[in-house]
Write an enzyme that holds these catalytic residues in place. Structure first.
Site, mmCIF file in Angstrom:
data_model
loop_
_atom_site.group_PDB
_atom_site.id
_atom_site.type_symbol
_atom_site.label_atom_id
_atom_site.label_comp_id
_atom_site.label_asym_id
_atom_site.label_seq_id
_atom_site.Cartn_x
_atom_site.Cartn_y
_atom_site.Cartn_z
ATOM 1 N N ASN A 42 34.227 -48.107 -12.640
ATOM 2 C CA ASN A 42 34.216 -49.580 -12.692
ATOM 3 C C ASN A 42 35.336 -50.095 -13.617
ATOM 4 O OD1 ASN A 42 33.622 -52.289 -12.695
ATOM 5 N ND2 ASN A 42 31.410 -52.004 -12.875
ATOM 6 N N GLU B 211 25.926 -48.993 -20.693
ATOM 7 C CA GLU B 211 26.388 -47.927 -19.800
ATOM 8 C C GLU B 211 27.145 -48.581 -18.657
ATOM 9 O OE1 GLU B 211 22.563 -47.692 -19.628
ATOM 10 O OE2 GLU B 211 22.652 -46.800 -21.611
ATOM 11 N N TYR C 88 35.017 -54.574 -21.295
ATOM 12 C CA TYR C 88 34.339 -54.061 -22.489
ATOM 13 C C TYR C 88 35.351 -53.571 -23.542
ATOM 14 C CZ TYR C 88 30.277 -54.082 -19.342
ATOM 15 O OH TYR C 88 29.297 -54.451 -18.464
ATOM 16 N N ALA D 249 27.672 -60.063 -14.554
ATOM 17 C CA ALA D 249 28.340 -60.210 -13.253
ATOM 18 C C ALA D 249 28.835 -61.639 -13.081
ATOM 19 C CB ALA D 249 27.389 -59.856 -12.116
#
Ligand code: COA
Length: 147
Positions: free
Chosen positions: A111, A106, A118, A73
């Site tokens: 999102n 995961e 990713y 984050a």
């Protein structure tokens, strides 16, 4: 971003971990969970410090030849500057240096920013866990990267 440093978090960083997390996730971890993470021999909790201030974190495990990303984050005021990417690259580099062959994670299906982060790093979706997340029952994408 020459003034960005990635450092291991310590117990003294609980407040800042908590602050970034509160701004980033609906259900924040209790402090006890952070303490456990900081204590685990196989867990890495790393902070990205920009001009000396912690602005992002990444929590990942290195176990059985695998890097597992638990959480990443960036504080909302500092997103879109490449900080998340640097933290993720750092975690993957550690995995490679520890001879891991795989990285896993995961992520919530909705999102978009995280999935883009990713995919940009080379992860691909290999499975969907239906109704994986407690509370709202959102699906999780399981993503893998061969290291
Ligand atoms: C996902 C998150 C960590 C990205 O952090 P960040 O520091 O803003 O990311 P970066 O600036 O390094 O962006 C890296 C890549 O991610 C993608 N990305 C980041 N934000 C994006 C957005 N809002 N929309 C689309 N793609 C995005 C882009 O591909 C970007 O690469 P590019 O700029 O070269 O195109 C951040 O949005 C965040 O903290 N979200 C809330 C917490 C969360 O959901 N974490 C992931 C689940 S554990």
């Amino acid at each position: 971003m020459d003034d960005l440093a990635i450092v291991a978090a310590t117990i003294a960083d609980l407040d800042v971990l908590d602050e970034i997390e509160q701004h980033s996730f609906k259900g924040a971890w209790p402090r006890a969970t952070w303490r456990d993470e900081l204590d685990r021999g196989w867990a890495y909790v790393e902070l990205a410090r920009l001009a000396g201030h912690a602005r992002a974190y990444c929590d990942y495990w290195v176990v059985a030849g695998e890097v597992h990303i638990l959480a990443i984050a960036t504080h909302p005021d500092f997103r879109g500057r490449g900080i998340g990417k640097r933290l993720l690259e750092h975690a993957l580099a550690r995995g490679r240096s520890e001879r891991c062959t795989l990285a896993t994670l995961e992520v919530r299906r909705s999102n978009v920013p995280a999935i883009a982060l990713y995919e940009r790093a080379g992860f691909r979706t290999v499975h969907v866990r239906k109704g994986y997340y407690q509370g709202d029952g959102e699906d999780a994408l399981v993503m893998l990267l061969d290291l």
